[in-house]
Design an enzyme around this catalytic site. Structure first.
Site, PDB file in Angstrom:
ATOM      1  CE  LYS A  81      -5.052  -4.336   1.002  1.00  0.00           C
ATOM      2  NZ  LYS A  81      -5.884  -4.774   2.136  1.00  0.00           N
ATOM      3  CB  SER A 156      -8.574  -6.562   0.090  1.00  0.00           C
ATOM      4  OG  SER A 156      -8.149  -5.970   1.311  1.00  0.00           O
ATOM      5  CB  SER A 180      -8.505  -7.460   3.929  1.00  0.00           C
ATOM      6  OG  SER A 180      -9.727  -7.303   3.243  1.00  0.00           O
TER       7      SER A 180
END
Length: 472
Positions: A81, A156, A180
């Site tokens: 990420k 996210s 997320s």
């Protein structure tokens, strides 16, 4: 087992790699080829380090051939990420302010994955500073949903979820404050697990004692998510809230007889949040599946009173703490919703924080009492199906207007405020073919039970076997 390397499970791949039926180089090459063919359609991987990955794969093959004891994720490619610092790799946080930022060290989750044998192939897209559950930013653009590229992939950890769904890598890391890990998993028909606070220790961080934001695994199956968690979890003296239980616990078999398990089920959090009828309809069969597995299922939901204030207050405080200096010096280069959150944090008084913590404690005890009557709670992950890619957030849910980009995420962030572990597992599709996830919530630190229930549900439905058609 899939005949496609890129849709083999991580568990299958690690077995094939250890048996030397596949080389790490073959596995990495297959995934790099998949990225080249599918990423243009979804924009999930935003930084690629192919040459480095192939060098690491070659070294991994040599270690195995030499009889060196390799880690549990030996040879598995992963794109981290883009909010997770990765040494010598561009880490941008989805912000043009960090467009050329090269991290000088791995943060703890990346360190643990690499120590376990995972091979870094790149970074996955995020909303700016991971704010919001729709993955877009001015630096890389928007990540599209693999099942319908006109729709959102969530966020996210949206880049991670889309990449998993497309077979770009077998496991992923992510983070979750308000959903997320769970929302993008729901939107992309993959698995996302929000572990109990402290289960996966975070370092470095400016707020080491906070419990609202956590890091955790994503994968295409619950078993693979548990395998990844076995590496990510465990004590570390750099985190004051790290749980002492070793992560190896999560590498144990998830098979379990669910007969007699007491399950509470609510498609609208006890009527406290609006939910799109398409979501509710897709989730209704979940109760039947678990009843057929021997569970006693009842319509019930805990009292989430105060969760809204707890989450929004503590989140705003953390945003000001973490991003306040950027607001001071580069506020004109931050997205408006991010600036609003920071400014909300700056307006908080000591009495606001105190009230939020009092409500936080009361919520914890109501959940504790609720889980004395039930073993597991089933909820929607998201209140909506994947929405239009061009929107920053849904403008309404079941006819109820959304006043901010957080309003449609209550089904996730109410659970965040409880501190309970929660899993998003594929549960169905809308008539248009858009994925819908089921949220499986367990009692305080009941992470393993949640994963066991998710695994049994997954085996019953086989929905994780369905993949998007991107012509690849």
């Amino acid at each position: 087992m899939s005949t496609d390397i890129c849709y083999c499970t991580a568990t299958e791949l690690t077995g094939l790699l250890r048996q030397r039926r596949l080389s790490a180089r073959e596995v990495v090459e297959a995934h790099l080829d998949r990225i080249e063919r599918t990423n243009p359609a979804v924009n999930a991987v935003v930084t690629l380090v192919a040459e480095r990955a192939l060098e690491e794969a070659h070294a991994a093959d040599e270690r195995l051939a030499a009889g060196v004891d390799v880690g549990p994720l030996h040879g598995l490619p992963i794109a981290h990420k883009d909010t997770h610092a990765t040494a010598d790799v561009r880490t941008t946080f989805g912000s043009p302010l960090y467009a050329d930022n090269i991290a000088d060290q791995d943060e703890l989750v990346v360190e643990r994955l690499r120590t376990a044998g995972a091979i870094t192939i790149g970074k996955t897209n995020v909303p700016e500073f991971a704010a919001g559950s729709h993955t877009f930013n001015s630096l890389f653009g928007t990540t599209a949903n693999p099942y319908d590229p006109s729709k959102s992939a969530g966020g996210s950890s949206g880049g991670a979820a889309a990449a998993l769904a497309c077979g770009m890598h077998p496991v992923a890391d992510g983070s979750d404050m308000g959903g997320s890990l769970r929302n993008p998993a729901s939107f992309c028909n993959v698995v996302g697990f929000r572990p109990s606070p402290g289960r996966v220790p975070s370092w470095p961080t400016q707020a080491a004692w906070t419990t609202m934001g956590v890091q955790g695994p994503m994968a295409r199956t619950v078993e693979d998510a548990a395998l990844t968690l076995s590496v990510l979890a465990g004590p570390d003296n750099r985190s004051p809230i790290a749980l002492e239980e070793p992560g190896a616990r999560f590498a144990d078999s998830l098979d379990r007889d669910l007969t007699g398990l007491r399950v509470a089920f609510s498609t609208d959090l006890g009527g406290t949040v609006p939910v799109d009828p398409a979501v509710s309809t897709a989730l209704e069969p979940a109760a039947k599946h678990l009843a057929e597995l021997g569970c006693t299922v009842e319509r019930a939901c805990p009292d989430f009173s105060g969760a809204e204030e707890v989450f929004r207050t503590l989140r705003a405080w953390e945003f000001d703490l973490g991003l306040g200096s950027l607001r001071d010096h580069h506020g004109d280069r931050l997205k408006a919703s991010l600036v609003d959150n920071i400014d909300t944090g700056r307006l908080l008084r000591g009495t606001d924080i105190a009230r939020a913590e009092q409500l936080h404690t009361e919520l914890f005890h109501r959940m504790r009492v609720f889980f004395q009557q039930y073993d597991i709670l089933l909820l929607p992950v998201s209140q909506v199906a994947p929405f239009d890619l061009e929107l920053e957030y849904p403008r309404s849910v079941a006819g109820v207007p959304c006043e901010s980009y957080l309003d449609w995420m209550r089904s996730c962030y109410f659970v965040s405020a409880t501190g309970c572990p929660a899993l998003s597992v594929p549960a169905g599709f809308t008539p248009e073919g858009l994925p819908i996830g089921l949220q499986i919530v367990g009692p305080h630190r009941g992470d393993f039970t949640v994963l066991q229930v998710g695994h049994a549900f997954e085996q019953a439905t086989k929905l994780t076997n369905r993949h998007p058609d991107l012509g690849a």
